[in-house]
Design a protein around this motif. Structure first.
Motif, PDB file in Angstrom:
ATOM      1  N   ALA A  65      16.660 -43.637 -31.547  1.00 30.37           N
ATOM      2  CA  ALA A  65      17.468 -43.093 -30.550  1.00 30.37           C
ATOM      3  C   ALA A  65      18.711 -42.051 -31.162  1.00 30.37           C
ATOM      4  O   ALA A  65      19.481 -42.661 -31.787  1.00 30.37           O
ATOM      5  N   ILE A  66      18.530 -40.848 -30.836  1.00 34.39           N
ATOM      6  CA  ILE A  66      19.661 -40.001 -31.406  1.00 34.39           C
ATOM      7  C   ILE A  66      20.436 -39.535 -30.323  1.00 34.39           C
ATOM      8  O   ILE A  66      20.095 -39.022 -29.211  1.00 34.39           O
ATOM      9  N   ALA A  67      21.741 -39.743 -30.244  1.00 32.40           N
ATOM     10  CA  ALA A  67      22.806 -39.463 -29.346  1.00 32.40           C
ATOM     11  C   ALA A  67      23.070 -38.249 -29.141  1.00 32.40           C
ATOM     12  O   ALA A  67      22.602 -37.066 -30.270  1.00 32.40           O
ATOM     13  N   ALA A  68      23.494 -37.523 -28.308  1.00 34.91           N
ATOM     14  CA  ALA A  68      23.689 -36.304 -27.916  1.00 34.91           C
ATOM     15  C   ALA A  68      24.350 -35.350 -28.976  1.00 34.91           C
ATOM     16  O   ALA A  68      24.182 -34.591 -29.454  1.00 34.91           O
ATOM     17  N   GLY A  69      25.427 -36.228 -29.458  1.00 37.44           N
ATOM     18  CA  GLY A  69      26.387 -35.641 -30.472  1.00 37.44           C
ATOM     19  C   GLY A  69      25.853 -35.565 -31.678  1.00 37.44           C
ATOM     20  O   GLY A  69      25.731 -34.211 -32.636  1.00 37.44           O
ATOM     21  N   SER A  70      24.623 -36.214 -32.150  1.00 35.97           N
ATOM     22  CA  SER A  70      23.879 -36.071 -33.458  1.00 35.97           C
ATOM     23  C   SER A  70      22.878 -35.010 -33.095  1.00 35.97           C
ATOM     24  O   SER A  70      22.447 -34.131 -33.919  1.00 35.97           O
ATOM     25  N   LEU A  71      22.529 -34.751 -31.833  1.00 34.52           N
ATOM     26  CA  LEU A  71      21.479 -33.573 -31.525  1.00 34.52           C
ATOM     27  C   LEU A  71      22.141 -32.251 -31.982  1.00 34.52           C
ATOM     28  O   LEU A  71      21.498 -31.209 -32.196  1.00 34.52           O
ATOM     29  N   ARG A  72      23.580 -32.432 -31.382  1.00 33.36           N
ATOM     30  CA  ARG A  72      24.283 -31.132 -31.796  1.00 33.36           C
ATOM     31  C   ARG A  72      24.338 -30.793 -33.210  1.00 33.36           C
ATOM     32  O   ARG A  72      24.364 -29.548 -33.688  1.00 33.36           O
ATOM     33  N   ILE A  73      24.509 -31.752 -34.036  1.00 33.37           N
ATOM     34  CA  ILE A  73      24.558 -31.805 -35.480  1.00 33.37           C
ATOM     35  C   ILE A  73      23.207 -30.922 -35.771  1.00 33.37           C
ATOM     36  O   ILE A  73      23.006 -30.209 -36.761  1.00 33.37           O
ATOM     37  N   PHE A  74      22.043 -31.523 -35.583  1.00 32.66           N
ATOM     38  CA  PHE A  74      20.866 -31.019 -35.813  1.00 32.66           C
ATOM     39  C   PHE A  74      20.713 -29.414 -35.287  1.00 32.66           C
ATOM     40  O   PHE A  74      20.038 -28.723 -35.847  1.00 32.66           O
ATOM     41  N   ASP A  75      21.211 -29.453 -34.001  1.00 27.54           N
ATOM     42  CA  ASP A  75      21.007 -27.879 -33.584  1.00 27.54           C
ATOM     43  C   ASP A  75      21.978 -27.079 -34.527  1.00 27.54           C
ATOM     44  O   ASP A  75      21.542 -25.694 -34.661  1.00 27.54           O
ATOM     45  N   GLU A  76      23.124 -27.510 -35.013  1.00 29.14           N
ATOM     46  CA  GLU A  76      23.873 -26.600 -35.913  1.00 29.14           C
ATOM     47  C   GLU A  76      23.289 -26.477 -37.380  1.00 29.14           C
ATOM     48  O   GLU A  76      23.261 -25.240 -37.739  1.00 29.14           O
ATOM     49  N   LEU A  77      22.434 -27.076 -37.700  1.00 31.24           N
ATOM     50  CA  LEU A  77      21.497 -27.102 -38.786  1.00 31.24           C
ATOM     51  C   LEU A  77      20.255 -25.992 -38.427  1.00 31.24           C
ATOM     52  O   LEU A  77      19.303 -25.755 -39.333  1.00 31.24           O
TER      53      LEU A  77
END
Ligand SMILES: Cc1cc2nc3c(=O)[nH]c(=O)nc-3n(C[C@H](O)[C@H](O)[C@H](O)COP(=O)(O)OP(=O)(O)OC[C@H]3O[C@@H](n4cnc5c(N)ncnc54)[C@H](O)[C@@H]3O)c2cc1C
Length: 421
Positions: A65-77
């Motif tokens: 389960a990936i939290a929204a904040g972590s999704l943002r990090i993946f998005d930045e990448l």
């Protein structure tokens, strides 16, 4: 070793030992935040991304389960469009308590309106996450060595000296920063004399993929039972089957019996414990069990050394915090090194990424989040064993919801710490 002819001795700026979720994510974050930094990722297992299957412990049959904040990090990448293909969004968390008729529900829009694309988070199977990370690494400037096992480490004033076993050959690698990402029960920590504190929860987590008769509609279910919490996380549909990832906590001693049941019996026991909120559970895959412990390294930084992932902290998994916390650690480390590189420019070559001040800066930035998250995860087993009304009231807030909504989690962690005193 991917496409590289090894010579006897090599040099790098950052050597990350361990290519699991933590090491691979940090390597990508360093490549993103610190252009020009030489990053080497060493993994003892071989890696064949062409087969879309990685035989690494991180990338087994679990789902994360990936939290929204972590999704943002993946998005930045730049990885969100790819990750999205394999992920099921969590739009709502529904909490229920066996023995109580009332439940609670956490909606993405209401509770986390600043969240990523209106989601509380997303669930992705680790078996899909791994190849995705390694495809991204193959396109990055990161040097991936695999199979490459670090057999010996020696620290010196300028960094670390590693002996790396690659097939039958031993290669020497000098690095200015050694990142220990070799997982829980870290052999590197032992070599460096870094002690670990451990708490055995006397529980196991049973993990499997189940088939549901009806669509989960992006709902993550959480169920509290006398024996511990259960979570059913939405997964993308496959071959026309509605699927979910199950995490079922059980006391030590019952895991083998439950995991060994024939599918029909397992499903019946599961349905009895979980109830009918997600409808009928119609299939179950192979059941894997994981012992539940809290383990925490006594030191996470030294001059020339930083620990990330399970080697730094291994948490109770039911609250879905471990990887999310790790990703925040990794992002901070990469950002701090990147900023230092930009500020010091030419002088950075002398001080380097392992400078003690830099390491201590990293640790100071991460301490509070780690303390809250680890403290919160540690309270999980006692909260679920408790019959105290206030505690059971807090339970209604839901672990996953708390994991996914950081402000609520911080408040909860403070309260939970007070209750457990
Ligand atoms: C049941 C369960 C469910 C979970 N669910 C969630 C969730 O929903 N959300 C969440 O945020 N987190 C979750 N987690 C936590 C998450 O799985 C961990 O954060 C993650 O596995 C961290 O991996 P790692 O890379 O630190 O360690 P590992 O996966 O152990 O990787 C370490 C790597 O190092 C390599 N290695 C070891 N020694 C050497 C050496 N000497 N040289 C070279 N390589 C070496 C190993 O081969 C391995 O690939 C869950 C954990 C469990 C157990």
């Amino acid at each position: 070793m991917t496409g590289k002819q090894m010579v006897d001795k090599q040099m790098t700026d950052v050597a990350i030992v361990g290519g699991g979720m933590a090491g691979a994510s940090l390597a990508l974050l360093l490549a993103h935040h610190c252009p020009g930094l030489k990053v080497t990722l060493l993994e003892r297992q071989s890696i064949a991304i062409e087969a879309d299957e990685l035989k690494l412990p991180s990338f087994d049959t679990r789902a994360t389960a990936i939290a929204a904040g972590s999704l943002r990090i993946f998005d930045e990448l730049g990885l969100w469009p790819e990750l999205q293909k394999y992920a099921a969004p969590i739009r709502r968390v529904q909490v229920s308590d066996r023995g109580h008729s009332l439940g609670a529900s956490l909606q993405a829009q209401r509770e986390a309106d600043a969240s990523f694309a209106g989601m509380l988070g997303a669930v992705v199977e680790n078996a899909a996450l791994g190849p995705m990370l390694y495809r991204a690494l193959a396109e990055s400037a990161v040097d991936v060595w695999a199979p490459a096992e670090v057999a010996k480490v020696e620290m010196h004033l300028q960094g670390a000296h590693l002996e790396v076993q690659c097939d039958t050959q031993v290669t020497k690698l000098d690095t200015r920063l050694l990142v220990v990402a070799d997982g829980a029960d870290s052999a590197l920590c032992r070599q460096l004399g870094i002690a670990t504190e451990k708490v055995d929860y006397q529980q196991h987590a049973l993990v499997t993929t189940v088939g549901l008769q009806r669509d989960h509609a992006g709902v993550a279910y959480e169920r509290f039972t006398d024996r511990g919490p259960m979570a059913l996380l939405p997964l993308p549909k496959r071959d026309g089957v509605h699927r979910a990832a199950l995490v079922w906590t059980c006391e030590n001693g019952s895991e083998q019996e439950l995991a060994g049941l024939p599918e029909a019996e397992f499903l019946q026991r599961l349905q009895d414990s979980f109830g009918w909120r997600a409808g009928r559970i119609v299939r179950a895959g192979k059941v894997h069990s994981y012992p539940l412990t809290l383990s925490l390294a006594r030191e996470q930084v030294r001059r020339g050394v930083a620990l990330v992932g399970n080697s730094a902290h291994f948490l109770h998994p039911v609250a879905g915090q471990g990887f999310n916390l790790t990703l925040r650690d990794c992002e901070t480390l990469a950002r701090i090194i990147g900023r230092e590189m930009a500020e010091k420019d030419a002088n950075f070559a002398q001080s380097g990424p392992g400078e003690l001040e830099l390491m201590q800066h990293f640790w100071r930035e991460r301490q509070q989040d780690q303390m809250l998250t680890i403290g919160f995860s540690d309270k999980v087993p006692s909260l679920f064993a408790s019959r105290n009304l206030l505690v059971s009231g807090l339970r209604q807030l839901g672990l996953l919801g708390l994991a996914l909504a950081p402000t609520t989690r911080a408040a909860f962690a403070r309260q939970a710490a007070g209750i457990a005193r």
